[in-house]
Write an enzyme that holds these catalytic residues in place. Structure first.
Site, PDB file in Angstrom:
ATOM      1  N   GLY A  69      63.436  57.125  14.708  1.00 42.82           N
ATOM      2  CA  GLY A  69      62.478  56.057  14.952  1.00 42.82           C
ATOM      3  C   GLY A  69      63.118  54.681  14.808  1.00 42.82           C
ATOM      4  O   GLY A  69      62.834  53.765  15.594  1.00 42.82           O
ATOM      5  N   SER A  70      63.992  54.528  13.834  1.00 49.61           N
ATOM      6  CA  SER A  70      64.605  53.217  13.594  1.00 49.61           C
ATOM      7  C   SER A  70      65.430  52.782  14.798  1.00 49.61           C
ATOM      8  O   SER A  70      65.333  51.635  15.249  1.00 49.61           O
ATOM      9  CB  SER A  70      65.498  53.258  12.349  1.00 49.61           C
ATOM     10  OG  SER A  70      64.738  53.583  11.209  1.00 49.61           O
ATOM     11  N   ASN A 150      52.324  53.162   8.243  1.00 49.72           N
ATOM     12  CA  ASN A 150      52.889  54.268   7.468  1.00 49.72           C
ATOM     13  C   ASN A 150      52.473  54.245   6.002  1.00 49.72           C
ATOM     14  O   ASN A 150      52.489  55.269   5.340  1.00 49.72           O
ATOM     15  CB  ASN A 150      54.416  54.253   7.575  1.00 49.72           C
ATOM     16  CG  ASN A 150      55.018  52.892   7.341  1.00 49.72           C
ATOM     17  OD1 ASN A 150      54.699  51.930   8.032  1.00 49.72           O
ATOM     18  ND2 ASN A 150      55.878  52.790   6.364  1.00 49.72           N
ATOM     19  N   GLN A 178      54.175  57.105  13.143  1.00 47.48           N
ATOM     20  CA  GLN A 178      53.182  57.804  12.324  1.00 47.48           C
ATOM     21  C   GLN A 178      52.082  58.446  13.174  1.00 47.48           C
ATOM     22  O   GLN A 178      51.313  59.258  12.671  1.00 47.48           O
ATOM     23  CB  GLN A 178      52.539  56.844  11.316  1.00 47.48           C
ATOM     24  CG  GLN A 178      53.484  56.396  10.204  1.00 47.48           C
ATOM     25  CD  GLN A 178      53.855  57.516   9.245  1.00 47.48           C
ATOM     26  OE1 GLN A 178      53.071  58.427   8.992  1.00 47.48           O
ATOM     27  NE2 GLN A 178      55.063  57.455   8.703  1.00 47.48           N
ATOM     28  N   SER A 198      59.557  59.589  16.083  1.00 47.99           N
ATOM     29  CA  SER A 198      60.610  60.181  15.259  1.00 47.99           C
ATOM     30  C   SER A 198      60.294  61.644  14.970  1.00 47.99           C
ATOM     31  O   SER A 198      59.177  61.970  14.562  1.00 47.99           O
ATOM     32  CB  SER A 198      60.705  59.396  13.946  1.00 47.99           C
ATOM     33  OG  SER A 198      61.538  60.077  13.037  1.00 47.99           O
ATOM     34  N   HIS A 200      61.154  63.776  12.606  1.00 48.86           N
ATOM     35  CA  HIS A 200      60.910  64.331  11.258  1.00 48.86           C
ATOM     36  C   HIS A 200      59.552  63.966  10.680  1.00 48.86           C
ATOM     37  O   HIS A 200      59.224  64.350   9.564  1.00 48.86           O
ATOM     38  CB  HIS A 200      62.047  63.957  10.295  1.00 48.86           C
ATOM     39  CG  HIS A 200      62.071  62.545   9.825  1.00 48.86           C
ATOM     40  ND1 HIS A 200      61.613  62.190   8.576  1.00 48.86           N
ATOM     41  CD2 HIS A 200      62.518  61.399  10.402  1.00 48.86           C
ATOM     42  CE1 HIS A 200      61.797  60.883   8.406  1.00 48.86           C
ATOM     43  NE2 HIS A 200      62.339  60.390   9.501  1.00 48.86           N
ATOM     44  N   CYS A 323      61.104  50.090  -3.608  1.00 45.75           N
ATOM     45  CA  CYS A 323      62.081  49.591  -4.582  1.00 45.75           C
ATOM     46  C   CYS A 323      63.471  49.840  -4.019  1.00 45.75           C
ATOM     47  O   CYS A 323      64.278  50.562  -4.573  1.00 45.75           O
ATOM     48  CB  CYS A 323      61.898  50.220  -5.945  1.00 45.75           C
ATOM     49  SG  CYS A 323      61.558  51.959  -5.931  1.00 45.75           S
TER      50      CYS A 323
HETATM   51  C1  LIG Z   1      59.548  56.730   9.363  1.00 50.75           C
HETATM   52  C2  LIG Z   1      59.216  55.542  10.172  1.00 50.75           C
HETATM   53  C3  LIG Z   1      60.199  54.874  10.936  1.00 50.75           C
HETATM   54  C4  LIG Z   1      61.652  55.264  10.887  1.00 50.75           C
HETATM   55  O1  LIG Z   1      61.914  56.481  11.533  1.00 50.75           O
HETATM   56  P1  LIG Z   1      63.308  57.220  11.231  1.00 50.75           P
HETATM   57  O2  LIG Z   1      63.337  58.366  12.178  1.00 50.75           O
HETATM   58  O3  LIG Z   1      63.252  57.658   9.804  1.00 50.75           O
HETATM   59  O4  LIG Z   1      64.398  56.234  11.503  1.00 50.75           O
HETATM   60  C5  LIG Z   1      59.814  53.799  11.701  1.00 50.75           C
HETATM   61  N1  LIG Z   1      58.520  53.386  11.738  1.00 50.75           N
HETATM   62  C6  LIG Z   1      57.560  53.994  11.034  1.00 50.75           C
HETATM   63  C7  LIG Z   1      56.159  53.508  11.143  1.00 50.75           C
HETATM   64  C8  LIG Z   1      57.870  55.083  10.217  1.00 50.75           C
HETATM   65  O5  LIG Z   1      56.903  55.675   9.507  1.00 50.75           O
END
Ligand SMILES: *Cc1c(COP(=O)(O)O)cnc(C)c1O
Length: 394
Positions: A69-70, A150, A178, A198, A200, A323
């Site tokens: 996702g990133s 999220n 999400q 994403s 996962h 954190c």
């Molecule tokens: C988890 C998440 C991401 C990042 O996705 P990754 O696959 O972990 O890089 C980006 N945006 C939202 C809203 C997320 O919940």
């Protein structure tokens, strides 16, 4: 153990693992190779692309596989910025409660001379299409708003925001990480030009993602190298990961209604039960809410201590506070919806999936009130609140 942190990551499904194994054990060819072993991998990639496209209501050519996702968020924003800059448009609209993959990319673009406007979020954690409409200017090149938050689970009016952007001729990207696999998505009906997801977050593998970009929107490479993904994303394709992502997304989309019904019923029990705790408050939209998301603030405690004691009670959860790198800054999302610092520190996020059970909910509803009461009994802040020396905020 009760796993209630599905917004952070999910356990992989058997379907996703089974879809991956052949591409590690026997069909391990490089899709760019000309012999049959390679071409079989290329065909598998094509079928995964078709599967993902069908889940989003787009064409396979509009799908680019990424490392998550990133990366998809980064590439979407950089691409839109380059398109805008060529037309002399350097104004970008987003919201104050985006994921850091968006916020940090916007910071980078700001240093390059883009003007970034973060729309304020209202107390229940949403942004309206009217706010977007009011913010759009002739030099706006991109609107990017998340599909669902999220941390606090609010679902944004994506179709309405998409309609506003379409009417004004502005590119619209949504971080749907999400939402994908949990809420119905159709990029055409919702006027979405670009979308990130994403693997996962819906029982697929980590390190896999998708960037959808409407036909005709030129993507900018953020990883240079070979000509994979139609020249838009270099690097040998993660074939097993892509197969796992596609299988997991299809399974999630095939069961979206029944999963949402089951999970939201469990969620609502948690919300009702935790609301009984004195001086607590639900964070996020009570109605337009992700099926699995529960997020509360409890006054007079530290979220981190709550998480550690929940872990001892066999419950995996998360707090709003990021954190990261040792800083104990409260969550930017809770601050964006107007929670004061002290209150934002005492937050708890529980995120469920369709594999959670009634027993899980019962266990959480037994442990959380007990641990909150214990933490308050040893908290100096709570002592001041209880004695009237300090005013309750919740
Ligand atoms: C988890 C998440 C991401 C990042 O996705 P990754 O696959 O972990 O890089 C980006 N945006 C939202 C809203 C997320 O919940």
């Amino acid at each position: 153990m009760v796993y209630a942190d599905n917004a952070a990551t999910t356990k992989m499904s058997r379907t996703a693992i089974d879809a991956m194994l052949p591409y590690m054990e026997t069909h391990y060819g490089n899709p760019s190779s000309l012999y049959r072993l390679g071409q079989e991998a290329a065909e598998a990639l094509q079928s995964a692309r078709e599967t993902v496209a069908a889940c989003l209501g787009c064409t396979p050519r509009e799908i680019t596989f990424t490392s998550g996702g990133s990366e998809a968020d980064n590439q979407a924003l950089i691409s839109a910025a380059r398109i805008g800059e060529r037309k002399g448009k350097k104004h970008i609209i987003s919201t104050a409660f985006e994921h850091h993959a968006i916020l940090h990319t916007l910071k980078k673009l700001e240093k390059e001379g883009f003007e970034v406007e973060l729309l304020p979020v209202d107390p229940i954690g949403t942004v309206t299409a009217q706010q977007v409409a009011d913010a759009i200017r002739p030099d706006t090149c991109l609107v990017t708003t998340m599909y669902a938050n999220n941390e606090i689970g609010s679902i944004l009016p994506i179709a309405e925001i998409g309609a506003v952007c379409r009417e004004k001729g502005v590119l619209f990207h949504t971080d749907a990480v999400q939402a994908a696999g949990h809420l119905h998505i159709n990029v055409n009906e919702q006027n979405i030009d670009m979308l990130s997801l994403s693997g996962h977050k819906f029982h697929g593998p980590k390190g896999t993602g998708v960037l959808y970009a409407r036909q005709g929107i030129p993507l900018t490479n953020i990883i240079e190298g070979g000509a994979q993904e139609r020249g838009k994303r270099a690097g040998t394709e993660n074939v097993p990961g892509i197969m796992g992502l596609a299988a997991a997304l299809k399974e999630a989309c095939d069961h979206i209604g029944e999963n949402a019904a089951k999970v939201s019923a469990l969620r609502d029990q948690l919300i009702a039960g935790l609301s009984q705790i004195p001086h607590s408050a639900l964070n996020g939209d009570p109605v337009h809410r992700l099926p699995g998301n529960v997020n509360f603030c409890f006054e007079g405690i530290e979220g981190e201590s709550l998480l550690l004691l929940l872990d001892q009670a066999g419950i995996c959860a998360s707090s709003g506070s990021a954190c990261t790198s040792g800083s104990l800054d409260p969550s930017h999302v809770l601050l964006a919806i107007g929670r004061p610092h002290e209150v934002a520190h005492g937050s708890l996020r529980l995120s469920l999936c369709e594999w959670n059970t009634q027993e899980d909910v019962d266990h959480i509803l037994k442990e959380v009130p007990r641990i909150v009461a214990y933490l308050r009994s040893i908290s100096p802040v709570w002592k001041d609140l209880a004695s009237g020396k300090k005013q309750f905020m919740l």
